[in-house]
Scaffold this active site. Structure first.
Site, short mmCIF file in Angstrom:
data_model
loop_
_atom_site.label_atom_id
_atom_site.label_comp_id
_atom_site.label_asym_id
_atom_site.label_seq_id
_atom_site.Cartn_x
_atom_site.Cartn_y
_atom_site.Cartn_z
N LYS A 38 0.84 -1.20 0.00
CA LYS A 38 0.00 0.00 0.00
C LYS A 38 0.88 1.25 0.00
O LYS A 38 2.08 1.17 0.27
CB LYS A 38 -0.90 -0.01 1.24
CG LYS A 38 -0.12 -0.06 2.55
CD LYS A 38 -1.03 -0.32 3.74
CE LYS A 38 -0.25 -0.29 5.04
NZ LYS A 38 -1.10 -0.62 6.19
N ARG A 132 -10.69 -0.07 15.06
CA ARG A 132 -10.59 0.74 13.86
C ARG A 132 -11.45 0.11 12.76
O ARG A 132 -12.43 0.70 12.34
CB ARG A 132 -9.13 0.84 13.41
CG ARG A 132 -8.91 1.65 12.15
CD ARG A 132 -7.44 1.75 11.75
NE ARG A 132 -6.87 0.47 11.32
CZ ARG A 132 -5.66 0.34 10.79
NH1 ARG A 132 -4.89 1.41 10.62
NH2 ARG A 132 -5.20 -0.83 10.43
N TYR A 265 14.32 30.80 3.53
CA TYR A 265 13.13 31.48 4.04
C TYR A 265 13.28 31.80 5.52
O TYR A 265 13.72 30.97 6.30
CB TYR A 265 11.89 30.60 3.86
CG TYR A 265 11.41 30.50 2.42
CD1 TYR A 265 11.01 31.61 1.71
CD2 TYR A 265 11.35 29.25 1.81
CE1 TYR A 265 10.56 31.50 0.40
CE2 TYR A 265 10.90 29.12 0.51
CZ TYR A 265 10.50 30.26 -0.19
OH TYR A 265 10.06 30.14 -1.48
N MET A 313 10.00 23.99 -0.64
CA MET A 313 9.14 23.02 -1.32
C MET A 313 9.96 22.13 -2.26
O MET A 313 9.74 20.92 -2.33
CB MET A 313 8.05 23.75 -2.11
CG MET A 313 7.03 22.82 -2.73
SD MET A 313 5.78 23.67 -3.68
CE MET A 313 4.76 24.38 -2.40
C1 LIG Z 1 -0.36 -1.44 6.94
C2 LIG Z 1 -0.94 -2.69 7.45
C3 LIG Z 1 -0.14 -3.83 7.63
C4 LIG Z 1 1.37 -3.80 7.52
O1 LIG Z 1 1.86 -3.20 8.67
P1 LIG Z 1 3.42 -3.05 9.01
O2 LIG Z 1 3.45 -2.64 10.42
O3 LIG Z 1 3.97 -2.03 8.10
O4 LIG Z 1 4.02 -4.40 8.79
C5 LIG Z 1 -0.77 -4.99 8.01
N1 LIG Z 1 -2.10 -5.03 8.19
C6 LIG Z 1 -2.90 -3.96 8.06
C7 LIG Z 1 -4.36 -4.08 8.29
C8 LIG Z 1 -2.34 -2.74 7.70
O5 LIG Z 1 -3.13 -1.68 7.58
#
Ligand SMILES: *Cc1c(COP(=O)(O)O)cnc(C)c1O
Length: 372
Positions: A38, A132, A265, A313
């Site tokens: 992801k 969650r 800046y 930036m």
């Molecule tokens: C992001 C995520 C993972 C991976 O987590 P890490 O701590 O980066 O290994 C696993 N399960 C869920 C549901 C996540 O959102």
């Protein structure tokens, strides 16, 4: 486009392969890796990373959104693609077209999928204590109702651990509770005649600290990239994990800052003597935290160059007074090795007051990802 023009990421896919082997060594052989790719594979580049993983025999992946899943399908990634998060009904088309597995966020979301009328493949989220995502573990009847929805094909259940990185007695007790709740749900489902589903619970720290527990998949994320969340994290299992990502930028100008002058800046940097300053073509729009202003350092020619002035930036300034040979066109290392020195993502995270997950996942679109 010349990949190493302005600022870029180098991916060491040999190290990624090494990390896969380390995890496979730790996990029981009937537990499959389901890496989290992801957020553009934690900033590394989802497509090159997923392709490399696929070549290593990985055929299950986690993404955060339907769009991320679709991107991987279009790039030729086969196997299971699980969307861990929310998909809006307007994007349900993508789930079908790209053969994605959608997470059931709760009972209400299951009904939303059911109402659509098409048949979706899903994994049911189980809330075992993070509060969650997932239907509460106690609500077995609700969970069974989801399994029985005619338009949902449930091929898995999963939960997520929220304190598995901690080693205190309390944290371990809480995690063991979560594991017990999850196992209870799986057992109840089996008892009630549901059997064709996979179970998965552990992310990186769940694997590294609770490797004796075995489920069908392990959702390794941050550690898979050879990075710990925090600089001082320790884990029960000590794997030899090596970073995959290096972050580099070009030195575009070298200039003298005379005694009494300020730079950047707000003129926040104003040294008491003449200094030599190098300008790097990378900034906060590329994911360099702005609160690294006047904090931390980069590497040039195997030496440390302190960050000075505010991060802009698209540019930033470093002090190269101690590196007399430096000239425009050279490379600066923001994460990675230079000579005998190394800056790890964990170091940058510590300077910025956050975790390395945030540092790498925010590395921007402008950076070219170069796989080696
Ligand atoms: C992001 C995520 C993972 C991976 O987590 P890490 O701590 O980066 O290994 C696993 N399960 C869920 C549901 C996540 O959102």
């Amino acid at each position: 486009m010349y990949g190493k023009g302005r600022a870029w990421i180098e991916l060491n896919l040999k190290n990624l392969k090494h990390n896969i082997e380390e995890f496979r060594r730790l996990l029981p052989c009937d537990c499959e890796l389901m890496p989290a790719v992801k957020a553009n594979a934690y900033g590394h580049g989802a497509v090159p990373v997923a392709k490399a993983l696929q070549e290593q025999g990985v055929h299950a992946f986690c993404v955060a959104s339907a769009a991320e899943g679709a991107q991987l399908r279009r790039a030729g990634i086969s196997g299971e693609l699980l969307v861990l998060g929310y998909t809006h009904p307007a994007e349900f088309d993508e789930l079908i077209a790209c053969d994605l597995i959608q997470t059931v966020i709760d009972g209400n979301y299951a009904e939303e999928l059911q109402r659509d009328g098409r048949r979706f493949t899903v994994h049911v989220g189980i809330d075992t204590g993070m509060h969650r995502i997932g239907e509460r573990w106690e609500n077995i009847e609700e969970i069974i109702k989801i399994f029985q929805m005619p338009h949902l094909k449930v091929t898995g259940i999963f939960s997520h651990l929220c304190v598995s990185d901690g080693q205190s007695g309390e944290e371990r007790a809480y995690t063991l509770e979560q594991i017990r709740h999850f196992e209870y749900v799986a057992e109840e489902l089996h008892r009630q005649g549901f059997s064709n589903f996979k179970c998965h619970l552990q992310g990186s720290y769940g694997i590294l600290n609770y490797s004796q527990y075995c489920f069908d998949y392990a959702r390794a994320g941050i550690a898979f990239y050879g990075i710990y969340s925090g600089k001082h994290d320790s884990t029960k299992a000590r794997l030899d994990l090596v970073p995959v990502l290096s972050l580099k930028a070009r030195v575009i100008s070298v200039r003298t800052l005379y005694k009494g002058e300020g730079a950047g800046y707000g003129l926040t940097y104003h040294p008491q003597q003449n200094r030599k300053i190098a300008v790097l073509s990378i900034g906060y729009a590329d994911g360099i935290p702005r609160n690294l202003s006047n904090c931390g350092y980069v590497l040039c020619q195997g030496r440390m160059a302190p960050i000075v002035g505010r991060i802009c930036m698209d540019q930033m300034l470093v002090d190269v007074t101690e590196i007399p040979q430096i000239s425009p066109g050279e490379e600066a290392v923001l994460i990675g090795k230079s000579g005998s020195l190394e800056i790890r993502a964990e170091d940058v995270a510590q300077w910025a007051g956050t975790i390395s997950n945030e540092i790498v996942s925010r590395l921007g679109e402008r950076l070219e990802r170069i796989a080696e």
